[in-house]
Write a protein that holds these residues in place. Structure first.
Motif, PDB file in Angstrom:
ATOM      1  N   ARG A   7       0.770  -1.089  -0.091  1.00 60.97           N
ATOM      2  CA  ARG A   7       0.008  -0.016  -0.091  1.00 60.97           C
ATOM      3  C   ARG A   7       0.805   1.318  -0.028  1.00 60.97           C
ATOM      4  O   ARG A   7       1.977   1.418   0.627  1.00 60.97           O
ATOM      5  N   THR A   9       0.373   4.156   1.346  1.00 63.98           N
ATOM      6  CA  THR A   9       0.596   4.850   2.418  1.00 63.98           C
ATOM      7  C   THR A   9       1.715   4.467   3.241  1.00 63.98           C
ATOM      8  O   THR A   9       1.811   3.168   3.299  1.00 63.98           O
ATOM      9  N   ARG A  12       2.324   3.601   9.164  1.00 62.09           N
ATOM     10  CA  ARG A  12       2.169   4.748  10.300  1.00 62.09           C
ATOM     11  C   ARG A  12       2.651   4.372  11.774  1.00 62.09           C
ATOM     12  O   ARG A  12       2.052   3.667  12.449  1.00 62.09           O
ATOM     13  N   GLU A 181      -5.595   3.197  -5.295  1.00 66.41           N
ATOM     14  CA  GLU A 181      -5.983   3.944  -4.261  1.00 66.41           C
ATOM     15  C   GLU A 181      -7.492   3.900  -3.977  1.00 66.41           C
ATOM     16  O   GLU A 181      -7.792   3.915  -2.734  1.00 66.41           O
ATOM     17  N   PRO A 198      -3.179   0.895  12.594  1.00 65.27           N
ATOM     18  CA  PRO A 198      -2.993   1.216  11.335  1.00 65.27           C
ATOM     19  C   PRO A 198      -1.994   0.709  10.496  1.00 65.27           C
ATOM     20  O   PRO A 198      -2.423   0.784   9.258  1.00 65.27           O
ATOM     21  N   TYR A 199      -0.731   0.377  11.096  1.00 63.85           N
ATOM     22  CA  TYR A 199       0.257   0.072  10.307  1.00 63.85           C
ATOM     23  C   TYR A 199       0.091  -1.328   9.738  1.00 63.85           C
ATOM     24  O   TYR A 199       0.539  -1.919   8.655  1.00 63.85           O
ATOM     25  N   ASP A 202      -3.002  -1.279   6.893  1.00 68.23           N
ATOM     26  CA  ASP A 202      -2.428  -0.590   5.581  1.00 68.23           C
ATOM     27  C   ASP A 202      -1.666  -1.761   5.214  1.00 68.23           C
ATOM     28  O   ASP A 202      -1.770  -1.972   3.674  1.00 68.23           O
ATOM     29  N   HIS A 203      -0.929  -2.690   5.647  1.00 64.81           N
ATOM     30  CA  HIS A 203      -0.219  -3.738   5.195  1.00 64.81           C
ATOM     31  C   HIS A 203      -0.967  -4.734   4.286  1.00 64.81           C
ATOM     32  O   HIS A 203      -0.760  -5.138   3.564  1.00 64.81           O
ATOM     33  N   GLY A 206      -2.888  -3.428   1.466  1.00 64.49           N
ATOM     34  CA  GLY A 206      -2.350  -3.581   0.418  1.00 64.49           C
ATOM     35  C   GLY A 206      -2.104  -4.672  -0.584  1.00 64.49           C
ATOM     36  O   GLY A 206      -1.694  -4.407  -1.647  1.00 64.49           O
TER      37      GLY A 206
END
Length: 313
Positions: A7, A9, A12, A181, A198-199, A202-203, A206
């Motif tokens: 991803r 982003t 985070r 996106e 959040p991390y 995100d992973h 993605g």
């Protein structure tokens, strides 16, 4: 197997343990099962077939994929285990089948364990619907397994993913989004929950999309959400160890867990993961790892218990 792009982003505020886990080298492979290519990722050294109790197979939930385990699998290696995470047929980067059943997926788990070098009699760990698959593997292949662990799997009911699809709350007709996106902006967990890291989110997001004609879409085949129910009454015939994990704020009430334990003649421990919602690897991954490590350590040295009516018990 080629990895999907991460991803865009940035992770985070990801802690060191998470980034180190993702940096752990993983083997990738593929094996054909009943005419369908099944992909997997693996960490740790391959085990010979005679190496008992040293392999783990991680099974994702419905609509998910092997990359949900990327930050968990490396933490279970502990220097001596071969840990394998597969994409069930109809999920992730594996092939599609004409129909999907728990017994098909259970056979895929065993075939991947052998192909990936998980050694003799590995342990299968499944989350949510993946717990249904793990328990089915115990019913079909229990003599070839050390044991199975089901993580927040409401075995008295339909899987939460199948129920959401049947009620048309999620997993509707497959949409194609104009860009990657845009697709990622629609990623959400089923069931939704608060407190996700959040991390991690995100992973996982993605690696949940793929490029298709006309844009981007989800990797899973919507046909997976049919006919997946597992009858808990069958569980007193498994021939290997079983452990149940429930999230404190998940989908397995304490009384449901106790009911399943009773069905199995009190031979299956029930462990609660404090502070966790259903998708435990999203909000309490280290607590999950701690619980799994503890149970695995116990199983290495304690006397096995299986349901009283298990064949050969």
């Amino acid at each position: 197997m080629p990895d999907a792009p991460a991803r865009s982003t940035p992770a985070r505020s990801a802690p060191a343990w998470f980034t180190e886990a993702l940096a752990t080298p993983a083997d990738t492979g593929e094996v054909e099962v009943a005419g369908v290519a099944i992909g997997y990722r693996a960490w740790g050294a391959r085990r010979s077939h005679g190496a008992a109790g040293q392999g783990l197979v991680l099974v994702h939930g419905g609509g998910a994929h092997s990359r949900w385990w990327d930050h968990v699998g490396p933490l279970l290696v502990q220097g001596r285990r071969r840990v394998v995470a597969l994409d069930l047929s109809g999920h992730g980067d594996s092939g599609r089948a004409q129909d999907y059943r728990l017994d098909r997926w259970a056979d895929e788990v065993v075939a991947v364990a052998r192909h990936a070098g998980a050694g003799e009699r590995p342990t299968v760990i499944g989350h949510s619907m993946g717990g249904f698959v793990a328990l089915t593997a115990a019913l079909r292949h229990g003599h070839d397994l050390t044991g199975v662990m089901a993580v927040d799997s409401p075995v008295r009911e339909r899987s939460p993913e199948e129920l959401a699809a049947r009620q048309q709350r999620a997993f509707g007709p497959m949409r194609v989004y104009p860009g990657r996106e845009t697709a990622l902006s629609h990623f959400r967990l089923v069931p939704e929950q608060e407190g996700d890291l959040p991390y991690v989110l995100d992973h996982v997001a993605g690696h949940s999309v793929r490029e298709v004609p006309g844009g981007w879409s989800w990797k899973f085949d919507r046909g997976i959400f049919s006919g997946l129910g597992l009858t808990p009454g069958e569980l007193d015939s498994v021939a290997c160890r079983v452990a149940l994990f429930r999230a404190e704020y998940g989908l397995v009430p304490a009384d449901m867990g106790e009911m399943v334990v009773d069905l199995m003649g009190r031979a299956a421990p029930l462990v609660e993961i404090p502070g966790a919602a259903h998708h435990v690897m999203m909000d309490q991954p280290l607590a999950l790892v701690t619980g799994l490590r503890t149970m695995l350590a116990d199983w290495e040295y304690s006397v096995p218990q299986v349901p009283a009516r298990a064949p050969g018990s």
